[in-house]
Scaffold this motif. Sequence first.
Motif, PDB file in Angstrom:
ATOM      1  N   THR A  81      66.204  43.066  55.928  1.00  0.00           N
ATOM      2  CA  THR A  81      67.298  42.241  56.447  1.00  0.00           C
ATOM      3  C   THR A  81      67.904  42.792  57.734  1.00  0.00           C
ATOM      4  OG1 THR A  81      68.885  43.361  54.998  1.00  0.00           O
ATOM      5  CG2 THR A  81      67.897  41.319  54.171  1.00  0.00           C
ATOM      6  N   ARG A  82      67.686  44.096  57.991  1.00  0.00           N
ATOM      7  CA  ARG A  82      68.223  44.679  59.217  1.00  0.00           C
ATOM      8  C   ARG A  82      67.397  45.887  59.600  1.00  0.00           C
ATOM      9  NH1 ARG A  82      71.390  48.414  61.272  1.00  0.00           N
ATOM     10  NH2 ARG A  82      72.041  49.451  59.367  1.00  0.00           N
ATOM     11  N   GLY A  84      67.659  49.108  62.216  1.00  0.00           N
ATOM     12  CA  GLY A  84      68.425  49.878  63.186  1.00  0.00           C
ATOM     13  C   GLY A  84      67.492  50.761  63.985  1.00  0.00           C
ATOM     14  N   MET A  88      66.448  51.067  58.126  1.00  0.00           N
ATOM     15  CA  MET A  88      66.353  49.636  57.855  1.00  0.00           C
ATOM     16  C   MET A  88      66.971  49.356  56.495  1.00  0.00           C
ATOM     17  SD  MET A  88      62.246  49.392  57.427  1.00  0.00           S
ATOM     18  CE  MET A  88      61.847  50.848  58.387  1.00  0.00           C
ATOM     19  N   ASP A 111      70.641  46.403  47.722  1.00  0.00           N
ATOM     20  CA  ASP A 111      70.230  46.735  49.084  1.00  0.00           C
ATOM     21  C   ASP A 111      69.835  48.201  49.108  1.00  0.00           C
ATOM     22  OD1 ASP A 111      70.784  44.200  50.109  1.00  0.00           O
ATOM     23  OD2 ASP A 111      72.842  44.720  50.612  1.00  0.00           O
TER      24      ASP A 111
END
Length: 130
Positions: A81-82, A84, A88, A111
């Motif tokens: 979902t993300r 960096g 992640m 998460d």
Amino acid sequence: MGENRIPPCGELTLRTLAMPSDANAAGDIFGGWVMAQMDLACGIRAAERARGRVVTAAVKEMSFAKPMKIGDTLCVYTEITRVGRTSMVLKVEAWAQRYLSDLMEKVTDADFIMVALDKDGKPSPVPADG
């Protein structure tokens, strides 16, 4: 998909069978075993994305909505979902396919924050391209 109206989110990353050695005396699968399988799935998916070694840095809140039983198949879905610079975030869902059934029930989700490492074990940039 059985009785569930909401399908799993993410990509099916790991499937495994819940065995008697993974359960307590009542036949309920240990939550720690489910979490370990989720961690394995994250490691697979994050290492593919990072193209290298990754480690689990954190797991955000996890609560169990349904039990797993001996004979159920655990299906772990992951979605990045993300991303960096060196880390992640993966959204992970664990679903139970009930023994000898098409019924799928969501067991838990969380998460997971994974960090990419270089050969010396230091945080390493995640490649920009997915």
